[in-house]
Write an enzyme that holds these catalytic residues in place. Structure first.
Site, mmCIF file in Angstrom:
data_model
loop_
_atom_site.group_PDB
_atom_site.id
_atom_site.type_symbol
_atom_site.label_atom_id
_atom_site.label_comp_id
_atom_site.label_asym_id
_atom_site.label_seq_id
_atom_site.Cartn_x
_atom_site.Cartn_y
_atom_site.Cartn_z
ATOM 1 N N ASP A 31 0.860 -1.186 0.000
ATOM 2 C CA ASP A 31 0.000 0.000 0.000
ATOM 3 C C ASP A 31 0.895 1.234 0.000
ATOM 4 O OD1 ASP A 31 -2.167 1.958 0.770
ATOM 5 O OD2 ASP A 31 -3.277 0.103 1.125
ATOM 6 N N GLY A 36 -5.416 4.209 2.043
ATOM 7 C CA GLY A 36 -5.344 3.196 3.092
ATOM 8 C C GLY A 36 -5.001 3.806 4.439
ATOM 9 N N ASP A 56 3.729 2.244 -4.424
ATOM 10 C CA ASP A 56 2.646 2.657 -5.317
ATOM 11 C C ASP A 56 2.571 1.649 -6.467
ATOM 12 O OD1 ASP A 56 0.910 3.822 -7.138
ATOM 13 O OD2 ASP A 56 1.764 5.839 -6.935
ATOM 14 N N ILE A 61 6.694 -3.157 -9.929
ATOM 15 C CA ILE A 61 6.631 -3.914 -8.680
ATOM 16 C C ILE A 61 7.641 -5.056 -8.706
ATOM 17 C CG2 ILE A 61 5.185 -5.395 -7.222
ATOM 18 C CD1 ILE A 61 2.747 -3.851 -8.299
ATOM 19 N N GLY A 107 1.986 -8.527 -14.228
ATOM 20 C CA GLY A 107 3.368 -8.899 -14.491
ATOM 21 C C GLY A 107 3.951 -9.756 -13.378
ATOM 22 N N TYR A 150 -13.278 6.049 -12.318
ATOM 23 C CA TYR A 150 -13.346 4.770 -11.592
ATOM 24 C C TYR A 150 -13.943 3.682 -12.477
ATOM 25 C CZ TYR A 150 -14.228 1.530 -7.710
ATOM 26 O OH TYR A 150 -14.257 0.438 -6.873
#
Length: 319
Positions: A31, A36, A56, A61, A107, A150
């Site tokens: 997070d 959050g 983020d 990642i 990924g 969204y």
């Protein structure tokens, strides 16, 4: 299994962390705390089954070690422009979480040959022309309206997830989440149940957008988490609606909460809706979840509110 959960400090993400750890899995929570809450994970500090990475998901990642499952739950969620945590006030971040975040988490799943679950939403149906909403319904969505950041982020995320499933043969699943409530929602979340409960606890008038005849179907968080875990453990790759099909008008919900809180204040009706193209009716058809996952919501609105209200009472006492 070793499971990555993005949006781990959020309302749903933190409950998922708890549930998966409780049944013996190793959880990596991720997070960036844009929406959050650190307190949602504070009780897991020092737990050998939990590791946290502040990151983020819109950025590349890297997770050291093998990952068996990826649950992508990172995204602003509230449609209320009065909430600082809602997607109308974080439009670019919302789009990035749905687009770049989905690409990056897929990924991770691909590199680990992991099961992948995308947290999608009933909002992909827009202001539906079909009622109740089935997974086969394509939706009625304004692609440039206030809610589009969204709606379209989640619709793109679903399309990308299915592309990875078809082209890269990734073991993917998609959960379309209908209105959910429970402990760990923010007081200033902007969604209707936290709004009504906090106003009722303060003996204030409950604010209703429009005439209050728009409907929603509210699912208690424990039921929803049960369904997500069942989907995670399955090999179902088509989208699955998860929610409580018991439909209620916003005005009736306000009356129920006022009664529970012994709040004699009346209602304040505000012009317009929370955000453009706010759905008039919302009710899931959960036949697919019953058939494929043997799942259905079991906790009534009455029981769920009885579990939720004490949490908000404690939060207000601390203010």
């Amino acid at each position: 299994m070793r499971i990555l959960i993005t949006g781990a400090a959020g309302f749903l993400g933190s409950h998922l962390c708890d549930r998966l750890i409780s049944i013996g899995h190793q959880v990596i929570g991720m997070d960036n705390f844009i929406t959050g809450n650190k307190q949602n994970l504070a009780h897991l500090s020092g737990n050998p089954g939990f590791k946290f990475i502040r990151h983020d998901v819109a950025d590349f990642i890297f997770v050291p070690g093998k990952v068996d499952v990826v649950l992508h739950f990172a995204s602003p969620a509230s449609p209320n422009p009065n909430s600082p945590f809602g997607f109308p006030n974080l439009p670019i971040q919302t789009m990035k979480a749905g687009a770049l975040g989905t690409h990056n988490t897929l990924g991770v799943a691909r590199s680990n040959n992991a099961r992948y679950i995308l947290a999608s939403t009933s909002e992909i149906y827009g202001d539906p022309l079909e009622h109740p909403q089935t997974e086969q319904y394509w939706g009625h969505v304004d692609p440039i309206g206030e809610r589009s950041v969204y709606d379209e982020a989640k619709r793109f995320a679903e399309a990308l997830t299915m592309a990875y499933h078809r082209y890269h043969k990734i073991n993917t699943g998609i959960v379309r989440i209908f209105n959910t409530y429970g402990q760990r929602m923010r007081l200033d979340d902007g969604r209707v149940i936290p709004n009504f409960i906090q106003q009722g606890l303060r003996k204030e008038s409950l604010t209703i957008y429009g005439d209050g005849e728009q409907t929603r179907s509210f699912c208690y968080v424990d039921d929803l988490v049960n369904g997500i875990v069942e989907l995670m453990l399955s090999d179902v790759h088509l989208p699955v609606n998860l929610g409580n099909p018991n439909e209620i008008t916003i005005l009736e919900l306000a009356k129920v909460i006022n009664k529970k809180l012994n709040n004699n204040s009346n209602f304040t009706f505000l012009k317009g809706r929370v955000a453009g193209n706010d759905p008039v009716r919302r009710k899931p058809d959960t036949s697919r979840a019953k058939k494929l996952l043997n799942w259905e919501a079991k906790i009534s609105l009455d029981e769920g509110l009885n579990k939720t209200i004490p949490y908000f009472q404690e939060k207000i006492k601390l203010l």
